[in-house]
Design an enzyme around this catalytic site. Sequence first.
Site, mmCIF file in Angstrom:
data_model
loop_
_atom_site.group_PDB
_atom_site.id
_atom_site.type_symbol
_atom_site.label_atom_id
_atom_site.label_comp_id
_atom_site.label_asym_id
_atom_site.label_seq_id
_atom_site.Cartn_x
_atom_site.Cartn_y
_atom_site.Cartn_z
ATOM 1 N N THR A 73 37.752 30.906 37.289
ATOM 2 C CA THR A 73 37.723 30.621 38.602
ATOM 3 C C THR A 73 38.358 29.474 39.223
ATOM 4 O O THR A 73 39.166 28.774 38.415
ATOM 5 C CB THR A 73 36.084 30.724 39.161
ATOM 6 O OG1 THR A 73 35.987 30.589 40.456
ATOM 7 C CG2 THR A 73 35.318 29.379 38.748
ATOM 8 N N LYS A 77 43.023 30.345 38.387
ATOM 9 C CA LYS A 77 43.143 31.934 38.197
ATOM 10 C C LYS A 77 44.638 32.232 38.005
ATOM 11 O O LYS A 77 44.868 33.223 37.353
ATOM 12 C CB LYS A 77 42.587 32.526 39.380
ATOM 13 C CG LYS A 77 40.948 32.589 39.409
ATOM 14 C CD LYS A 77 40.898 33.403 40.781
ATOM 15 C CE LYS A 77 39.397 33.470 40.695
ATOM 16 N NZ LYS A 77 38.764 34.510 41.857
ATOM 17 N N ASP A 113 38.080 40.981 40.415
ATOM 18 C CA ASP A 113 37.643 40.694 41.716
ATOM 19 C C ASP A 113 37.697 41.777 42.728
ATOM 20 O O ASP A 113 36.898 42.261 43.432
ATOM 21 C CB ASP A 113 38.628 39.677 42.438
ATOM 22 C CG ASP A 113 38.086 38.011 41.623
ATOM 23 O OD1 ASP A 113 36.699 37.990 41.339
ATOM 24 O OD2 ASP A 113 38.606 37.217 41.622
ATOM 25 N N GLY A 139 45.547 35.162 51.385
ATOM 26 C CA GLY A 139 45.663 34.244 50.466
ATOM 27 C C GLY A 139 45.158 34.927 49.002
ATOM 28 O O GLY A 139 45.264 36.192 48.983
ATOM 29 N N GLY A 140 44.604 34.147 48.110
ATOM 30 C CA GLY A 140 44.552 34.926 46.871
ATOM 31 C C GLY A 140 43.327 36.074 46.885
ATOM 32 O O GLY A 140 43.549 37.017 46.175
ATOM 33 N N ALA A 141 42.476 35.774 47.402
ATOM 34 C CA ALA A 141 41.390 36.698 47.689
ATOM 35 C C ALA A 141 41.877 38.114 48.218
ATOM 36 O O ALA A 141 41.549 39.062 47.711
ATOM 37 C CB ALA A 141 40.086 36.564 48.538
ATOM 38 N N LEU A 228 33.797 38.733 52.636
ATOM 39 C CA LEU A 228 33.932 38.229 51.124
ATOM 40 C C LEU A 228 32.740 36.803 51.075
ATOM 41 O O LEU A 228 32.331 36.537 49.992
ATOM 42 C CB LEU A 228 34.908 37.849 50.685
ATOM 43 C CG LEU A 228 35.762 39.207 49.794
ATOM 44 C CD1 LEU A 228 35.937 40.304 50.566
ATOM 45 C CD2 LEU A 228 37.119 38.358 49.637
#
Length: 286
Positions: A73, A77, A113, A139-141, A228
């Site tokens: 995490t 990542k 994810d 972003g990453g998410a 999220l």
Amino acid sequence: MDSLFSQLPDSHTVLYGVFGNPIKHSKSPVMMNRAFRETGTNAVYAAFEVKQDQLREAIQGVRALNYRGINVTIPHKVEVMRLLDHVDEDARRIGAVNTIVNEDGRLIGYNTDGLGYVRSLKEETGSLQGKRILVLGAGGAARGVGFALAKEQPAALWIANRTVEKAVSLAKDISPYCETTGIGYDRVADLHSVDLIVNTTSVGMHPHVDATPLDTTFITPNMIVSDLVYNPLTTKLLAAAKSIGATAHSGLGMFIYQGAIAFEHWTGKPAPIAAMREAVEQALKE
Ligand code: ATR
């Protein structure tokens, strides 16, 4: 008592863990150890605070000590990808790994994810086929979730971000899979017939619980609103959605299902979702 006793670690216990920094807040150990216990798997899962400059040594440790699986995490990542023997195609496309499987010394990276998110969303709200989806954040998410959503054959996908260039760039990457457009928040009000809004930004997360990532007057009763963020479980955005009569989907499901898919990669057994959810909900209350 007997079954609990048989779960105590012994010399056959298979080892798992999560690498991150900070990590003390992580609910992964509680959730995954419950999953092992529930399925009678002789395994333990621990949390490791791994500093950024010690990731390489930590991964060497996985090899040397023969850990079977590791979750990765924040902040590791992206960096961890260079340290593995193989990265699965989806994870490569997303540009991040959150799950490592040790196959007889070969470390393979996956990203569960986005898939976890979509599995949870579909479970709670139904098919995404033909839906018009607005993703907030780039972003990453957003990257993980965006690719996974695009594979569900939605009719259209918009990505709105404070920094517009990042939205445009992510939309370009996703567009081979689905018609995708990157926009600034100023253009959100012009969108029509949006079925699903997904917040991937941290706006609304504890301690800034009074913030929402978009003007909630945009929400209509026929929409699904998904956040999220799961700390708090009901963000201001989700509370607004509920009060308008829209369907609210919390980020807790994504957390549980990303763990469930990792569990399935590691053990080959179906994940005990209900028990995992119970363990996390209990831990969040404490
Ligand atoms: P993550 O991996 O959690 O997605 P990230 O890659 O740092 O984290 O991305 C954070 C996202 O939240 C970005 O889309 C960011 O917008 P910018 O690209 O413009 O920075 C968004 N974000 C964070 N704080 C925000 C705020 N106060 N208002 C609007 N968007 C915000």
